[in-house]
Write an enzyme that holds these catalytic residues in place. Sequence first.
Site, PDB file in Angstrom:
ATOM      1  CE  LYS A   1       4.151 -19.356 -14.654  1.00  0.00           C
ATOM      2  NZ  LYS A   1       3.394 -20.531 -15.002  1.00  0.00           N
TER       3      LYS A   1
ATOM      4  CE  LYS B   1      10.172 -21.808 -17.913  1.00  0.00           C
ATOM      5  NZ  LYS B   1       9.164 -22.805 -17.513  1.00  0.00           N
TER       6      LYS B   1
ATOM      7  CE  LYS C   1       2.987 -25.296 -21.428  1.00  0.00           C
ATOM      8  NZ  LYS C   1       2.969 -24.989 -20.001  1.00  0.00           N
TER       9      LYS C   1
HETATM   10  N1  AQP Z   1      12.352 -23.979 -21.321  1.00  0.00           N
HETATM   11  C1  AQP Z   1      12.266 -25.189 -20.786  1.00  0.00           C
HETATM   12  N2  AQP Z   1      13.325 -26.031 -20.821  1.00  0.00           N
HETATM   13  C2  AQP Z   1      13.249 -27.280 -20.301  1.00  0.00           C
HETATM   14  N3  AQP Z   1      12.123 -27.761 -19.713  1.00  0.00           N
HETATM   15  C3  AQP Z   1      11.043 -26.959 -19.667  1.00  0.00           C
HETATM   16  N4  AQP Z   1       9.793 -27.115 -19.171  1.00  0.00           N
HETATM   17  C4  AQP Z   1       9.077 -25.993 -19.387  1.00  0.00           C
HETATM   18  N5  AQP Z   1       9.822 -25.086 -20.015  1.00  0.00           N
HETATM   19  C5  AQP Z   1      11.055 -25.645 -20.202  1.00  0.00           C
HETATM   20  C6  AQP Z   1       9.321 -28.326 -18.527  1.00  0.00           C
HETATM   21  O1  AQP Z   1       8.083 -28.688 -19.130  1.00  0.00           O
HETATM   22  C7  AQP Z   1       7.248 -29.280 -18.126  1.00  0.00           C
HETATM   23  C8  AQP Z   1       5.893 -28.667 -18.150  1.00  0.00           C
HETATM   24  O2  AQP Z   1       5.910 -27.379 -17.658  1.00  0.00           O
HETATM   25  P1  AQP Z   1       4.550 -26.713 -17.176  1.00  0.00           P
HETATM   26  O3  AQP Z   1       3.601 -26.590 -18.272  1.00  0.00           O
HETATM   27  O4  AQP Z   1       4.015 -27.425 -15.992  1.00  0.00           O
HETATM   28  O5  AQP Z   1       4.948 -25.323 -16.657  1.00  0.00           O
HETATM   29  P2  AQP Z   1       6.236 -24.491 -16.762  1.00  0.00           P
HETATM   30  O6  AQP Z   1       7.385 -25.228 -16.200  1.00  0.00           O
HETATM   31  O7  AQP Z   1       5.915 -23.165 -16.137  1.00  0.00           O
HETATM   32  O8  AQP Z   1       6.379 -24.407 -18.337  1.00  0.00           O
HETATM   33  P3  AQP Z   1       6.128 -23.195 -19.302  1.00  0.00           P
HETATM   34  O9  AQP Z   1       6.253 -23.675 -20.692  1.00  0.00           O
HETATM   35  O10 AQP Z   1       7.004 -22.049 -18.886  1.00  0.00           O
HETATM   36  O11 AQP Z   1       4.622 -22.864 -19.034  1.00  0.00           O
HETATM   37  P4  AQP Z   1       3.932 -21.539 -18.578  1.00  0.00           P
HETATM   38  O12 AQP Z   1       4.428 -20.497 -19.523  1.00  0.00           O
HETATM   39  O13 AQP Z   1       2.473 -21.804 -18.713  1.00  0.00           O
HETATM   40  O14 AQP Z   1       4.352 -21.309 -17.169  1.00  0.00           O
HETATM   41  C9  AQP Z   1       7.979 -29.147 -16.797  1.00  0.00           C
HETATM   42  O15 AQP Z   1       8.630 -30.364 -16.522  1.00  0.00           O
HETATM   43  C10 AQP Z   1       8.984 -28.067 -17.071  1.00  0.00           C
HETATM   44  O16 AQP Z   1      10.120 -28.175 -16.248  1.00  0.00           O
END
Ligand code: AQP
Length: 339
Positions: free
Chosen positions: A115, A198, A201
């Site tokens: 990030k 990955k 969002k």
């Molecule tokens: N691609 C993924 N596959 C499986 N699990 C996923 N998680 C996120 N992306 C995937 C799981 O969703 C939960 C919430 O995640 P988060 O919002 O705390 O942050 P993150 O892991 O950084 O998820 P994002 O979607 O990638 O968010 P941003 O883009 O804001 O950083 C966690 O349990 C995560 O493992």
Amino acid sequence: MDSHKKRVLSGIQPSGNLTIGNYIGALRQWVEEQEHYECYFCIVDLHAITVPQNPVALRNKTQEVAALYIASGLDPDKVTIFIQSHVTAHAELGWILTCLSPLGWLYRMTQFKDKAAKQQQESVGAGLLNYPALMAADILLYQAHAVPVGDDQRQHLEFTRDLAQRFNSLYGETFVIPEVMIPKAGARIMGLDNPTAKMSKSEDSEYHAVYMLDSPAQVKKKIMRAVTDSLAEIRFSDDPERAGINNLLTIYQALSGRTTNEVAQQFEGKGYGDLKKAVVEQVNSHLEPLQTRYNQLMREAGYLDDILAKGAEKAAETAERTLNTVKERIGFVPGKPRR
Ligand code: AQP
């Protein structure tokens, strides 16, 4: 809620539109766990602001995420759902644990490196580096035995365990050491446009992710355009060249609940178009009923606010107990109760 059950805590950041990665990797397992554990699920807005957020969007997304928790099947009578910033103990313990976190550990975190690399170095906030200490606070405040997350959060969970052990050895047994709980299928859903990264969002390219609130037509368009390869063979594989097909098979497997062998057999000799169509059907058959519940919830004025208020009250009660013990152990003078 049964106090003899083991505890679970997890959360999602309201940092964009929830994806089917969040659904498969996190929400779906939470729904199963609510039957077996005493569960706390929060919307982690304090984490979301570790990268810049638009205030209006943050407010809207926080409510949207809460509604999606319930629409996915979490039952507010069985689990505690709350907004992280409503329980001030998170920020307090987060600070205490930040002070205990070695910089070397923090700099090693992959999420920080990824990030931070997306921003100009001078504008990377210190919160992004300290994110794992706050996440440790979220978990340890509730003395959670298990934390259901996707594979990308495994390293943060290790960090939490190490930090809890460090605290316990410095100040005496205080925290339960939590176990990570990763789903067997779909622990890391990859981007449709780039299956070696990955699905996330906060990635804003149009064909990267299927969002939980996408219409059936949007789902179809995105999945039919998913990057594949030219090998014309459908099988699970960890070859990076085959990451697109592997990802589609993984999504299909996770949602259909079938085994790897069953899925492999089902698609043997079929074309990529057949696989994509089957994935579209699976995704839409999960999302459509969920979206209907979501829309109903959003129409019921006050319902969500009540759940979140009750959730925060219950969560604060549990969290304060741990925080008070921590404060006492580290030598803070107890404050007089306010009149
Ligand atoms: N691609 C993924 N596959 C499986 N699990 C996923 N998680 C996120 N992306 C995937 C799981 O969703 C939960 C919430 O995640 P988060 O919002 O705390 O942050 P993150 O892991 O950084 O998820 P994002 O979607 O990638 O968010 P941003 O883009 O804001 O950083 C966690 O349990 C995560 O493992």
